[in-house]
Design a protein around this motif. Structure first.
Motif, PDB file in Angstrom:
ATOM      1  N   ALA B  17       4.941  -0.734   4.745  1.00 31.23           N
ATOM      2  CA  ALA B  17       5.705   0.013   3.576  1.00 31.23           C
ATOM      3  C   ALA B  17       6.133   0.936   3.898  1.00 31.23           C
ATOM      4  CB  ALA B  17       4.762  -0.201   2.328  1.00 31.23           C
ATOM      5  N   SER B  18       5.490   2.121   4.635  1.00 34.98           N
ATOM      6  CA  SER B  18       6.041   3.279   5.080  1.00 34.98           C
ATOM      7  C   SER B  18       7.160   3.229   5.948  1.00 34.98           C
ATOM      8  CB  SER B  18       4.730   4.186   5.714  1.00 34.98           C
ATOM      9  OG  SER B  18       3.673   4.164   5.057  1.00 34.98           O
ATOM     10  N   PRO B  19       7.242   2.655   6.963  1.00 29.29           N
ATOM     11  CA  PRO B  19       8.424   2.725   7.689  1.00 29.29           C
ATOM     12  C   PRO B  19       9.589   1.977   7.003  1.00 29.29           C
ATOM     13  CG  PRO B  19       6.767   1.140   8.591  1.00 29.29           C
ATOM     14  CD  PRO B  19       6.180   1.722   7.833  1.00 29.29           C
ATOM     15  N   ALA B  20       9.323   0.872   6.081  1.00 25.93           N
ATOM     16  CA  ALA B  20      10.364   0.635   5.315  1.00 25.93           C
ATOM     17  C   ALA B  20      11.191   1.592   4.416  1.00 25.93           C
ATOM     18  CB  ALA B  20       9.933  -0.859   4.514  1.00 25.93           C
ATOM     19  N   VAL B  33      10.904  -4.744  -4.353  1.00 27.43           N
ATOM     20  CA  VAL B  33       9.811  -4.998  -3.871  1.00 27.43           C
ATOM     21  C   VAL B  33       9.363  -6.376  -4.225  1.00 27.43           C
ATOM     22  CG1 VAL B  33       7.367  -4.275  -3.183  1.00 27.43           C
ATOM     23  CG2 VAL B  33       9.489  -2.499  -3.500  1.00 27.43           C
ATOM     24  N   LEU B  34       9.216  -7.358  -3.546  1.00 26.75           N
ATOM     25  CA  LEU B  34       8.734  -8.684  -3.509  1.00 26.75           C
ATOM     26  C   LEU B  34       7.342  -8.626  -3.480  1.00 26.75           C
ATOM     27  CD1 LEU B  34       9.462 -11.807  -4.489  1.00 26.75           C
ATOM     28  CD2 LEU B  34       9.470 -12.169  -1.777  1.00 26.75           C
ATOM     29  N   ALA B  45      -2.705  -5.262  -9.815  1.00 27.77           N
ATOM     30  CA  ALA B  45      -3.442  -4.796  -8.892  1.00 27.77           C
ATOM     31  C   ALA B  45      -2.655  -4.432  -7.353  1.00 27.77           C
ATOM     32  CB  ALA B  45      -4.770  -5.717  -8.594  1.00 27.77           C
ATOM     33  N   ILE B  46      -2.047  -5.617  -6.942  1.00 24.75           N
ATOM     34  CA  ILE B  46      -1.206  -5.477  -5.778  1.00 24.75           C
ATOM     35  C   ILE B  46      -0.187  -4.171  -5.911  1.00 24.75           C
ATOM     36  CG2 ILE B  46       0.123  -6.656  -3.922  1.00 24.75           C
ATOM     37  CD1 ILE B  46      -1.300  -9.146  -4.721  1.00 24.75           C
ATOM     38  N   GLN B  47       0.348  -4.154  -7.030  1.00 29.21           N
ATOM     39  CA  GLN B  47       1.371  -3.256  -7.273  1.00 29.21           C
ATOM     40  C   GLN B  47       0.991  -2.091  -7.058  1.00 29.21           C
ATOM     41  OE1 GLN B  47       4.355  -4.399 -10.383  1.00 29.21           O
ATOM     42  NE2 GLN B  47       4.835  -2.070 -10.587  1.00 29.21           N
ATOM     43  N   LYS B  48      -0.154  -1.677  -7.852  1.00 29.00           N
ATOM     44  CA  LYS B  48      -0.695  -0.403  -7.707  1.00 29.00           C
ATOM     45  C   LYS B  48      -0.948   0.086  -6.349  1.00 29.00           C
ATOM     46  CE  LYS B  48      -4.295   2.053 -10.517  1.00 29.00           C
ATOM     47  NZ  LYS B  48      -5.588   1.354 -11.329  1.00 29.00           N
ATOM     48  N   THR B  49      -1.364  -0.674  -5.187  1.00 32.66           N
ATOM     49  CA  THR B  49      -1.624  -0.196  -4.191  1.00 32.66           C
ATOM     50  C   THR B  49      -0.385   0.076  -3.443  1.00 32.66           C
ATOM     51  OG1 THR B  49      -2.311  -2.568  -3.465  1.00 32.66           O
ATOM     52  CG2 THR B  49      -3.921  -0.862  -3.406  1.00 32.66           C
ATOM     53  N   ILE B  50       0.409  -1.018  -3.545  1.00 39.25           N
ATOM     54  CA  ILE B  50       1.803  -0.822  -2.821  1.00 39.25           C
ATOM     55  C   ILE B  50       3.004   0.104  -3.496  1.00 39.25           C
ATOM     56  CG2 ILE B  50       3.069  -2.684  -3.760  1.00 39.25           C
ATOM     57  CD1 ILE B  50       2.748  -2.681  -0.308  1.00 39.25           C
ATOM     58  N   ALA B  51       2.840   0.542  -4.420  1.00 35.03           N
ATOM     59  CA  ALA B  51       3.924   1.163  -5.156  1.00 35.03           C
ATOM     60  C   ALA B  51       3.949   2.773  -4.666  1.00 35.03           C
ATOM     61  CB  ALA B  51       3.659   1.243  -6.498  1.00 35.03           C
TER      62      ALA B  51
END
Lengths: 355, 271
Positions: B17-20, B33-34, B45-51
């Motif tokens: 995620a960071s380099p993207a 973001v898929l 839950a997943i969105q919370k960690t990735i967002a």
């Protein structure tokens, strides 16, 4: 007036067909002549050359292929010696292996002649060195695999019953000539004559083949240049089956090479494939001899080569390619390195023969 | 540029995620973001960690959308890339090798093979995307690769090196060995086939506003590319995709997949 293309054989079709038929007839006759004379060579092999074991015969086949600049006649000689009781199964197997090792020197030898004629060293020698480096480990690994196959029971279960009938038919045609020659010539001269005849038959067969090109196969049209190793492996097998000659099947790639399309990545699996089907002519010699034992040895040799080559092509190809490529670069980089390599090519078979 | 970033919440996809986001901050107008999960799994839950890193992009004025799908990451990523008009797909790489890769396969390799758009595989150490290594094969697909990578390099202010590997084996007496060992500049000056190609590619990069240099290496294609990329510590390796149609695609080797396997840096496969 139409210009004659340099290096292109313009022999008309009917002459090629005639030469091809003559080559086949001479091949059949030569196998029979060798078979008749092979018995006379047994004392020479046992007492003078001391070809007593499978290592000796490996070196013998290797050096003999150097001597007559071709591997196929030597493989046929090995089968003839087996039929006459001059060699054991294991010795025949390793002599055939030696013939293949010696044969790959021929491509290198041609390159060496180009160097002597003033061509650039790397250009002339690269293909030959690569051909040799690919052939040697495969053929040497084929020896333990093939000999194990021969010891297994399956070898005895193949009856080759049709062989006897075929061989009897051939013998009924060739017997008058071989009997006549036998009555005038000593056996060892008969054998040498047979070797000469079979070498000539292979030469005529090469000349009779048309100038094959890969045009029309679609391969030359592919824009990306690195073909899959498995595809090149199969192509090497098919091309060598059709032409019965590694040097001709390698020559098929010349049009691709002139366009800059042939890379190390393509050539290595191609040579691996060619190494398997290059035994087809030996198989034919086995059929003509009508010796089921000879047939079993040739089949074991081919299966052994497949067992050794397939895992390399499918599983370890990149690592293998890397090793071979680095060795080839090292050998062609300096005159000294090439001299060491060339020395080893003569030293090793001589040592094998003398052990 | 519109970017599609794909994740299933696993560590290796989140690490990407960071380099993207760094790449998107310099080049993208919009990022989707898929997030792919199993049935019954919580999308929130997943969105919370990735967002978080993507929310930071939103503050820069970049449009961010989160899309939830159920199923397998690799198939959903390919499907989503086809369904909407994206310029590039970005995904991480677990880095499976050897027997595990043979038995379990690779998500990144599947996406490279099947995606209809250019794909960025994010792997290796975090980098600034300041040094691109573009691989050039003499063929029509190269121009597309050059245009895409050139535009990307310009928007990121990256330097570009164009590499061509000579691996030919001369089978003919007439073969000019000097071409097979020559440096890039010599090939360009001699106007050899490869020299003309390199010259054309440099011109195309210049048209895209990117100054580049060309180099030529000699040996096995993929080994030389990887060696150059690692010796000179490039941030991004760019290759053209395997675009040969139909049966012919079975005959040729996929260099992009091999590069992905061996490279320890992000790999961009242009389609």
């Amino acid at each position: 007036m139409a210009k004659k293309e340099v290096g292109k054989d313009t022999r008309p079709g009917w002459k090629r067909i005639g030469l091809g038929i003559l080559a086949v007839v001479l091949f059949i006759l030569s196998v029979e002549v060798m078979k008749s004379g092979a018995g006379g060579l047994t004392p020479l092999l046992r007492d003078h050359l001391t070809v007593d074991n499978a290592i000796d015969s490996l070196g013998f086949g290797w050096l003999m292929a150097y001597g007559i600049l071709s591997g196929s006649p030597v493989a046929a000689v090995a089968l003839a010696l087996l039929s006459s009781g001059g060699l054991t199964s294991a010795q025949t197997f390793t002599m055939i292996t030696g013939s293949r090792l010696g044969a790959s020197f021929v491509v290198l030898g041609l390159g060496f002649i180009y160097v002597l004629r003033g061509h650039e060293r790397k250009t002339a020698l690269t293909t030959g060195v690569l051909s040799f480096l690919v052939t040697v480990p495969i053929q040497l690994l084929t020896v333990p695999v093939g000999l194990t196959l021969l010891r297994l029971e399956w070898a005895g279960t193949i009856k080759w019953t049709w062989l006897v009938g075929f061989s009897t038919t051939v013998n009924s045609v060739t017997d008058p000539l071989t009997t006549l020659l036998k009555s005038y010539l000593p056996e060892w001269i008969l054998f040498v004559l047979g070797v000469g005849m079979i070498s000539l038959s292979f030469r005529w067969f090469d000349q009779a083949l048309p100038d094959f090109e890969l045009k029309g196969t679609g391969l030359t049209q592919i824009p990306r240049l690195v073909y899959r190793p498995t595809i090149m492996f199969l192509l090497g097998m098919v091309a060598t089956t059709l032409t019965l000659s590694v040097s001709i099947s390698l020559g098929l790639l010349v049009p691709l090479s002139t366009r800059g399309y042939i890379r190390r990545e393509n050539l290595i699996p191609y040579i691996l494939g060619a190494n398997i089907t290059t035994m087809i002519d030996t198989l034919v010699a086995g059929i003509l001899l009508g010796d089921p034992h000879a047939m079993t040895i040739v089949v074991a040799h081919m299966i052994g080569a497949v067992i050794v080559s397939l895992p390399i092509v499918i599983l370890f190809y990149r690592a293998y390619e890397r090793i071979i490529s680095r060795l080839q670069i090292w050998i062609t980089q300096r005159k000294r390195n090439f001299a060491i390599f060339l020395g080893a090519l003569f030293f090793i078979p001589i040592v094998l023969l003398l052990t | 540029m519109k970017l599609l970033f794909c994740t299933d919440g696993s560590d290796w996809t989140q690490e990407a995620a960071s380099p993207a986001c760094l790449l998107a901050s310099l080049t993208a107008d919009a990022v989707d973001v898929l997030i792919v999960g199993s049935p019954g799994e919580s999308a929130e839950a997943i969105q919370k960690t990735i967002a978080p890193p993507f929310e930071a992009l939103r503050e820069q004025g970049i449009s961010i959308d989160f899309i939830w799908r159920e199923g397998k990451l690799k198939t959903q990523a390919v499907k989503e890339a086809k369904a909407r008009s994206y310029d590039m797909l970005a995904i991480g790489s677990r880095g499976r090798r050897g027997l595990r890769r043979l038995l379990l396969g690779s998500v990144a390799a599947y996406v490279i093979r099947h995606a209809s758009i250019s794909t960025l595989i994010l792997k290796g150490q975090p980098c600034a995307f300041k040094r691109f290594l573009i691989c050039s094969a003499v063929g029509p697909t190269s121009e597309k690769t050059i245009h895409f990578a050139g535009r990307l390099a310009r928007s990121m202010g990256a330097s570009v090196t164009l590499i061509h590997v000579m691996s030919q084996i001369p089978l003919t007496d007439e073969a000019e060995m000097s071409h097979l060992t020559a440096e890039a500049q010599d090939l360009i000056e001699n106007r050899s086939r490869e020299g003309l190609h390199l010259s054309r590619m440099l011109d195309l990069l210049a048209e895209e506003g990117t100054k580049a240099r060309a180099i030529v290496r000699h040996g096995l294609v993929i080994d030389e590319i990887i060696d150059e990329a690692q010796e000179e510590a490039f941030d991004l390796l760019v290759l053209g995709a395997h675009t040969t149609p139909g049966l012919r695609s079975r005959l040729i080797d996929d260099l992009a997949e091999q590069a992905l396997l061996q490279a320890n840096m992000p790999v961009l496969v242009v389609r």
